[in-house]
Scaffold this motif. Structure first.
Motif, PDB file in Angstrom:
ATOM      1  N   PHE A  59       0.813  -1.218   0.000  1.00 45.21           N
ATOM      2  CA  PHE A  59       0.000   0.000   0.000  1.00 45.21           C
ATOM      3  C   PHE A  59       0.851   1.276   0.000  1.00 45.21           C
ATOM      4  N   HIS A  60       2.137   1.144   0.310  1.00 40.93           N
ATOM      5  CA  HIS A  60       3.006   2.313   0.494  1.00 40.93           C
ATOM      6  C   HIS A  60       3.082   3.165  -0.777  1.00 40.93           C
ATOM      7  N   ALA A  61       2.634   4.399  -0.674  1.00 45.36           N
ATOM      8  CA  ALA A  61       2.622   5.288  -1.834  1.00 45.36           C
ATOM      9  C   ALA A  61       4.033   5.767  -2.158  1.00 45.36           C
ATOM     10  N   PRO A  62       4.319   6.043  -3.428  1.00 46.14           N
ATOM     11  CA  PRO A  62       5.653   6.539  -3.803  1.00 46.14           C
ATOM     12  C   PRO A  62       5.976   7.863  -3.112  1.00 46.14           C
ATOM     13  N   PHE A  63       4.931   8.661  -2.828  1.00 47.24           N
ATOM     14  CA  PHE A  63       5.171   9.945  -2.166  1.00 47.24           C
ATOM     15  C   PHE A  63       4.999   9.851  -0.654  1.00 47.24           C
ATOM     16  N   GLY A  64       4.808   8.637  -0.130  1.00 46.89           N
ATOM     17  CA  GLY A  64       4.650   8.464   1.313  1.00 46.89           C
ATOM     18  C   GLY A  64       5.963   8.668   2.054  1.00 46.89           C
ATOM     19  N   LEU A  65       5.904   8.500   3.372  1.00 50.77           N
ATOM     20  CA  LEU A  65       7.074   8.705   4.233  1.00 50.77           C
ATOM     21  C   LEU A  65       8.208   7.759   3.845  1.00 50.77           C
ATOM     22  N   ARG A  66       9.372   8.328   3.548  1.00 51.71           N
ATOM     23  CA  ARG A  66      10.519   7.507   3.172  1.00 51.71           C
ATOM     24  C   ARG A  66      11.812   8.100   3.728  1.00 51.71           C
ATOM     25  N   VAL A  67      12.811   7.265   3.856  1.00 46.92           N
ATOM     26  CA  VAL A  67      14.130   7.751   4.268  1.00 46.92           C
ATOM     27  C   VAL A  67      14.812   8.379   3.058  1.00 46.92           C
ATOM     28  N   LYS A  68      15.255   9.638   3.238  1.00 49.44           N
ATOM     29  CA  LYS A  68      15.942  10.335   2.150  1.00 49.44           C
ATOM     30  C   LYS A  68      17.425  10.470   2.498  1.00 49.44           C
ATOM     31  N   PHE A  69      18.272  10.265   1.487  1.00 52.46           N
ATOM     32  CA  PHE A  69      19.714  10.383   1.713  1.00 52.46           C
ATOM     33  C   PHE A  69      20.302  11.443   0.792  1.00 52.46           C
ATOM     34  N   GLU A  70      20.963  12.444   1.410  1.00 49.97           N
ATOM     35  CA  GLU A  70      21.629  13.457   0.611  1.00 49.97           C
ATOM     36  C   GLU A  70      23.123  13.212   0.688  1.00 49.97           C
ATOM     37  N   GLU A  71      23.676  12.726  -0.391  1.00 53.27           N
ATOM     38  CA  GLU A  71      25.061  12.288  -0.397  1.00 53.27           C
ATOM     39  C   GLU A  71      26.030  13.422  -0.038  1.00 53.27           C
ATOM     40  N   THR A  72      25.697  14.630  -0.462  1.00 52.59           N
ATOM     41  CA  THR A  72      26.607  15.766  -0.247  1.00 52.59           C
ATOM     42  C   THR A  72      26.782  16.111   1.224  1.00 52.59           C
ATOM     43  N   SER A  73      25.762  15.786   2.051  1.00 56.01           N
ATOM     44  CA  SER A  73      25.852  16.118   3.473  1.00 56.01           C
ATOM     45  C   SER A  73      26.524  15.030   4.295  1.00 56.01           C
ATOM     46  N   CYS A  74      26.716  13.859   3.705  1.00 56.10           N
ATOM     47  CA  CYS A  74      27.223  12.726   4.468  1.00 56.10           C
ATOM     48  C   CYS A  74      28.685  12.931   4.860  1.00 56.10           C
ATOM     49  N   LEU A  75      28.959  12.751   6.172  1.00 56.05           N
ATOM     50  CA  LEU A  75      30.314  12.993   6.672  1.00 56.05           C
ATOM     51  C   LEU A  75      31.064  11.709   7.028  1.00 56.05           C
ATOM     52  N   CYS A  76      30.319  10.608   7.094  1.00 59.42           N
ATOM     53  CA  CYS A  76      30.894   9.398   7.683  1.00 59.42           C
ATOM     54  C   CYS A  76      31.559   8.512   6.633  1.00 59.42           C
ATOM     55  N   ASP A  77      32.315   7.556   7.162  1.00 59.37           N
ATOM     56  CA  ASP A  77      32.922   6.517   6.339  1.00 59.37           C
ATOM     57  C   ASP A  77      31.802   5.729   5.660  1.00 59.37           C
ATOM     58  N   PHE A  78      31.825   5.686   4.364  1.00 57.80           N
ATOM     59  CA  PHE A  78      30.696   5.125   3.621  1.00 57.80           C
ATOM     60  C   PHE A  78      30.453   3.657   3.969  1.00 57.80           C
ATOM     61  N   ASP A  79      31.519   2.879   4.137  1.00 62.36           N
ATOM     62  CA  ASP A  79      31.344   1.443   4.347  1.00 62.36           C
ATOM     63  C   ASP A  79      31.187   1.056   5.811  1.00 62.36           C
ATOM     64  N   ASN A  80      31.394   2.014   6.706  1.00 61.34           N
ATOM     65  CA  ASN A  80      31.302   1.687   8.121  1.00 61.34           C
ATOM     66  C   ASN A  80      30.679   2.872   8.867  1.00 61.34           C
ATOM     67  N   SER A  81      29.435   3.154   8.513  1.00 65.75           N
ATOM     68  CA  SER A  81      28.821   4.377   9.023  1.00 65.75           C
ATOM     69  C   SER A  81      27.906   4.089  10.212  1.00 65.75           C
ATOM     70  N   PRO A  82      27.677   5.113  11.046  1.00 66.84           N
ATOM     71  CA  PRO A  82      26.800   4.925  12.217  1.00 66.84           C
ATOM     72  C   PRO A  82      25.371   4.539  11.827  1.00 66.84           C
TER      73      PRO A  82
END
Lengths: 280, 169
Positions: free
Chosen positions: A207-230
């Protein structure tokens, strides 16, 4: 302003998630206790729930009934409305906020996880396989020609276990299925039950709509180690929130966004109501 | 004690379903084992089969020797899946049928007893007294509530309710 207020509200709800989960478990225990005190206002459990005249029903049981009996009742149509509406806007939040199985599994995983300190995420499967497994459940039910999912709906089984324990002071053999699923899920499959297999969650995800609540990731803001992130470590389902194909697996618990708020705030939970402006 | 009775009863087919139950094969398909009938029954009459894993697991049963059905008719409208169909008049209920064992029934042994006759909710209709002494079940009128089985003073009840399977209602 309005959007900010909305996202703040979402964050507050996410941080109080455990509170919701414990409330849900207490609610299940409350129903038989009310019954014993001759209060018949709330009847049922997470298979089907009646609160005064309002009906709630697990959508996968409605679908199951359609497959076995080729028909629906008015209680089913009324009962599916609210769960479907919640799933339409927020996805599998039933799993992360309400499902008692997930609470038990999460707590136990934390206990076990402390020893291992595993950070490895589960490599992604294609969404196709998720729906294939769900289809498998439906085919099995149709072949069995009786409500087979009764045995494998963990929220329902746990509510029935609690209810029968309080009402009859007896536990049935079928409650061993909970233990079996829990053991396999935690020790071998690394939470694949909630992530991949559970038919209740899969039905809600439908039932989950495409515009429903979802986790969004903005790559430019990410500060952590990509393969071992919190965020990776915080995910109870061993997912990597930074990856694109998070759905249909993610159940929107929001743990990753809470932890990310302390770092780059690259992850957030959002309704995607605006039309995608990416297409140029 | 309770579990022992359940076990005996579940092996003894057919079991007694709550009032309004559709016929057994249909019932097992429709019932989602949600226990809402159990949780609406004010007399705590409805129990659940829990002693084994098969198609009957989790389905509601009435064990008259524990608590019979008092025909309050609260459970049929509660069922969300139509495994129990709403019934207007309690005379229409056809849960089961009482069978009398002449060989142990007290009046047939020369001891005066009217326990079942007097407690039957369809007084002088479903259980009648032949020659004012011997109780007899009128099959057309018996709804199968199990009150007679519940009140029978014999240790092994001389009147036992057996689930009806041919008639849906």
């Amino acid at each position: 302003m309005d959007a900010e207020l909305k996202s703040n509200l979402i964050n507050i709800l996410i941080r109080k998630r455990r509170w919701f989960q414990w409330a849900s478990l207490s609610f299940l225990a409350l129903i038989p206790v009310l019954y014993l005190n001759k209060i018949y206002l709330i009847r049922g459990n997470y298979f089907s729930l009646g609160i005064w005249k309002a009906e709630f029903m697990d959508p996968v049981f409605v679908l199951q009934n359609l497959l076995i009996n080729f028909g629906l009742t008015t209680a089913m149509i009324m009962g599916i409305l609210i769960p479907a509406l919640i799933a339409f806007f927020t996805g599998k939040t039933f799993c992360s906020f309400v499902c008692p199985y997930n609470l038990v599994a999460e707590l136990l995983a934390k206990l076990i996880g402390k020893k291992e300190k595993t950070t490895k995420t589960v490599s992604f499967m294609k969404a196709k396989y998720y729906w294939l497994i769900f289809g498998g459940w439906l085919v099995l039910t149709a072949i069995a020609a009786f409500p087979l999912i009764y045995f494998f709906s963990m929220p329902g089984q746990i509510s029935v276990f609690l209810g029968d324990l309080i009402l009859f002071k007896a536990a049935g053999l079928e409650s061993l299925i909970i233990l079996g699923v829990l053991l396999i899920d935690l020790l071998i499959l690394r939470r694949a039950w909630c992530r991949l297999i559970c038919p209740v969650g899969a039905m809600l995800q439908r039932f989950h709509a495409p515009f429903g609540l979802r986790v969004k990731f903005e790559e430019t803001s990410c500060l952590c180690d990509f393969d071992n992130s919190p965020c990776q470590k915080s995910c109870p389902l061993y997912l990597d929130p930074k990856q694109k194909n998070l759905y249909p697996f993610c159940y929107n618990c929001g743990e990753c966004t809470t932890i990310c708020a302390r770092y780059g705030q690259a992850l957030s939970m959002k309704f995607n109501l605006k039309k995608p402006a990416l297409k140029n | 004690m309770f579990r022992a009775i359940l076990r005996i009863l579940t092996d003894l087919k057919p079991v007694l379903r709550p009032p309004g139950a559709v016929k057994e094969s249909e019932f097992l398909k429709r019932c989602i084992r949600c226990r809402r009938c159990v949780e609406v029954c004010p007399f705590r009459s409805i129990k659940v089969i829990k002693s084994r894993i098969d198609k009957q697991t989790g389905t509601p049963v009435i064990v008259p020797r524990e608590v019979p059905c008092y025909l309050c008719m609260k459970c049929p409208p509660e069922c969300p899946t139509g495994a129990l169909k709403p019934i207007r008049e309690k005379q229409e209920v056809r849960m089961g049928i009482a069978r009398l064992n002449n060989e142990t029934c007290l009046p047939y042994q020369g001891i005066l007893c009217r326990a079942c006759y007097e407690r039957c909710p369809f007084y002088r209709e479903a259980i009648i007294l032949r020659d004012e002494i011997y109780p007899e079940v009128v099959e057309d009128k018996c709804v199968g509530c199990g009150i007679c089985e519940n009140v029978c003073p014999n240790e092994e009840p001389s009147i036992v309710v057996i689930g009806r399977r041919t008639d849906g209602r």
